[in-house]
Design a protein around this motif. Structure first.
Motif, short mmCIF file in Angstrom:
data_model
loop_
_atom_site.label_atom_id
_atom_site.label_comp_id
_atom_site.label_asym_id
_atom_site.label_seq_id
_atom_site.Cartn_x
_atom_site.Cartn_y
_atom_site.Cartn_z
N VAL A 186 -1.53 -0.79 -10.32
CA VAL A 186 -0.77 -2.06 -9.72
C VAL A 186 -0.96 -2.68 -8.59
CG1 VAL A 186 0.69 -4.26 -10.37
CG2 VAL A 186 -0.73 -2.42 -11.92
N MET A 187 0.90 -1.83 -7.69
CA MET A 187 0.59 -2.20 -6.62
C MET A 187 -0.27 -1.47 -5.73
SD MET A 187 3.05 -3.57 -6.60
CE MET A 187 4.10 -3.12 -4.34
N LEU A 188 -1.11 -0.88 -5.95
CA LEU A 188 -2.90 -0.72 -4.61
C LEU A 188 -4.23 -1.88 -5.10
CD1 LEU A 188 -3.00 3.06 -5.33
CD2 LEU A 188 -2.84 2.19 -3.32
N THR A 189 -3.43 -2.48 -6.26
CA THR A 189 -4.42 -3.84 -6.23
C THR A 189 -4.05 -4.50 -5.98
OG1 THR A 189 -5.20 -3.19 -8.49
CG2 THR A 189 -5.29 -5.09 -8.36
N MET A 195 0.67 -12.51 -6.99
CA MET A 195 0.83 -11.17 -8.28
C MET A 195 2.19 -10.27 -7.94
SD MET A 195 -3.30 -9.25 -7.29
CE MET A 195 -3.07 -8.74 -8.43
N LEU A 196 2.43 -10.45 -7.05
CA LEU A 196 3.84 -9.26 -6.36
C LEU A 196 5.12 -10.18 -6.86
CD1 LEU A 196 4.99 -6.43 -4.70
CD2 LEU A 196 5.88 -8.82 -3.19
N LEU A 197 5.20 -11.84 -6.93
CA LEU A 197 6.33 -12.03 -8.09
C LEU A 197 6.03 -11.38 -9.04
CD1 LEU A 197 8.17 -14.30 -7.20
CD2 LEU A 197 6.70 -15.48 -8.82
N THR A 198 4.86 -11.61 -9.77
CA THR A 198 4.91 -11.88 -11.11
C THR A 198 5.01 -9.93 -11.47
OG1 THR A 198 3.15 -13.22 -11.39
CG2 THR A 198 3.60 -11.82 -13.21
N PHE A 199 4.96 -9.36 -10.53
CA PHE A 199 5.38 -8.05 -11.32
C PHE A 199 6.89 -7.69 -10.73
CE2 PHE A 199 4.27 -3.40 -9.92
CZ PHE A 199 3.76 -3.06 -11.24
N LEU A 233 11.18 9.34 -4.57
CA LEU A 233 12.45 8.51 -4.49
C LEU A 233 12.96 8.18 -5.56
CD1 LEU A 233 11.15 7.50 -0.76
CD2 LEU A 233 12.44 9.18 -1.52
N GLN A 234 14.34 7.52 -5.47
CA GLN A 234 14.83 6.68 -6.34
C GLN A 234 13.93 5.15 -7.12
OE1 GLN A 234 18.58 7.47 -7.77
NE2 GLN A 234 18.49 5.78 -9.03
N LEU A 235 13.94 4.80 -6.06
CA LEU A 235 13.52 3.49 -5.71
C LEU A 235 11.68 3.44 -5.89
CD1 LEU A 235 14.95 1.91 -3.10
CD2 LEU A 235 15.11 1.71 -4.96
N PHE A 236 11.40 4.71 -5.90
CA PHE A 236 9.99 4.92 -6.42
C PHE A 236 9.60 5.85 -7.35
CE2 PHE A 236 9.99 4.53 -1.73
CZ PHE A 236 9.19 3.26 -1.57
N PRO A 237 9.96 5.77 -8.90
CA PRO A 237 9.51 6.04 -9.98
C PRO A 237 8.13 6.91 -10.12
CG PRO A 237 9.57 3.76 -10.91
CD PRO A 237 9.86 3.88 -9.06
N SER A 238 8.33 7.84 -11.28
CA SER A 238 6.42 8.68 -11.19
C SER A 238 6.01 7.72 -12.21
CB SER A 238 6.66 9.83 -11.62
OG SER A 238 7.67 9.93 -12.84
N ASP A 239 5.37 6.76 -11.27
CA ASP A 239 4.37 5.21 -12.28
C ASP A 239 3.11 5.55 -11.92
OD1 ASP A 239 3.67 3.56 -14.10
OD2 ASP A 239 5.44 2.05 -13.38
N VAL A 240 2.88 5.99 -12.98
CA VAL A 240 0.86 5.97 -12.38
C VAL A 240 0.38 4.83 -12.08
CG1 VAL A 240 -1.87 6.28 -13.03
CG2 VAL A 240 0.52 8.27 -12.64
N LEU A 270 0.95 -1.54 -0.06
CA LEU A 270 -0.59 -0.18 -0.35
C LEU A 270 0.88 1.57 0.29
CD1 LEU A 270 -2.96 1.64 0.45
CD2 LEU A 270 -2.21 1.43 2.61
N ALA A 271 1.76 1.08 0.80
CA ALA A 271 2.65 2.33 1.18
C ALA A 271 3.19 2.81 -0.60
CB ALA A 271 3.69 1.84 1.32
N ALA A 272 3.88 1.65 -0.58
CA ALA A 272 5.20 1.79 -1.89
C ALA A 272 3.46 1.42 -3.49
CB ALA A 272 5.43 0.50 -2.45
N GLY A 273 3.06 1.43 -2.89
CA GLY A 273 1.52 2.06 -4.59
C GLY A 273 1.60 3.51 -4.75
N LEU A 274 1.37 4.01 -2.73
CA LEU A 274 0.61 5.09 -2.41
C LEU A 274 2.02 5.96 -3.14
CD1 LEU A 274 -1.40 5.18 0.70
CD2 LEU A 274 -2.13 5.31 -1.80
N ILE A 275 2.90 6.16 -2.62
CA ILE A 275 3.86 7.19 -3.45
C ILE A 275 4.50 6.76 -4.42
CG2 ILE A 275 6.57 6.70 -3.47
CD1 ILE A 275 6.58 6.16 -0.20
#
Length: 127
Positions: free
Chosen positions: A42-45, A69-73, A30-37, A13-18
């Motif tokens: 997908v992370m929120l899902t 799902m997390l492994l596939t992504f 942040l560098q690890l959290f690119p600007s990717d809507v 949830l935190a990764a998806g929101l960021i």
């Protein structure tokens, strides 16, 4: 395993929101959290699957499916990183792996226990 699902829910949830906030803002937070809507959505899902597992009586199915799902992504972004490396080699450009590193790749080890549990449960099923 409910506690592990809760941890995975909070982390995804935190990764998806960021990621989503960075995508809507137009620049990476942040560098690890690119600007990717779409990556953020997908992370929120995935986090919603883990949350549903916390509230459902048969939570193992949601835990295992969220892990898959997390492994596939995560594997998808690793393949994207390798493709960018190959592209840089072909074109003859410099390539920095830190530019392609994403939080999903770091979360890959967290998906392994749920995936292994799914494989173990599947082997118990009759043919």
């Amino acid at each position: 395993m409910r506690w592990y699902s809760a941890i995975l829910f909070i982390v995804t949830l935190a990764a998806g929101l960021i990621e989503l906030a960075g995508g809507l803002k137009g620049e990476a937070v942040l560098q690890l959290f690119p600007s990717d809507v779409f990556g953020g959505l997908v992370m929120l899902t995935i986090s919603a699957v883990f949350l549903r597992g916390l509230t459902h009586r048969e939570h193992y199915a949601f835990y295992e499916f969220g892990s898959i799902m997390l492994l596939t992504f995560s594997v998808l972004y690793i393949l994207v990183m390798l493709a960018n490396r190959l592209d840089a080699v072909i074109v003859g450009e410099e390539w920095n792996p830190m530019d392609d590193l994403r939080i999903e790749m770091i979360l890959l080890p967290l998906a392994i226990p749920g995936t292994l549990r799914l494989i173990k449960e599947r082997r118990k099923l009759p043919p």
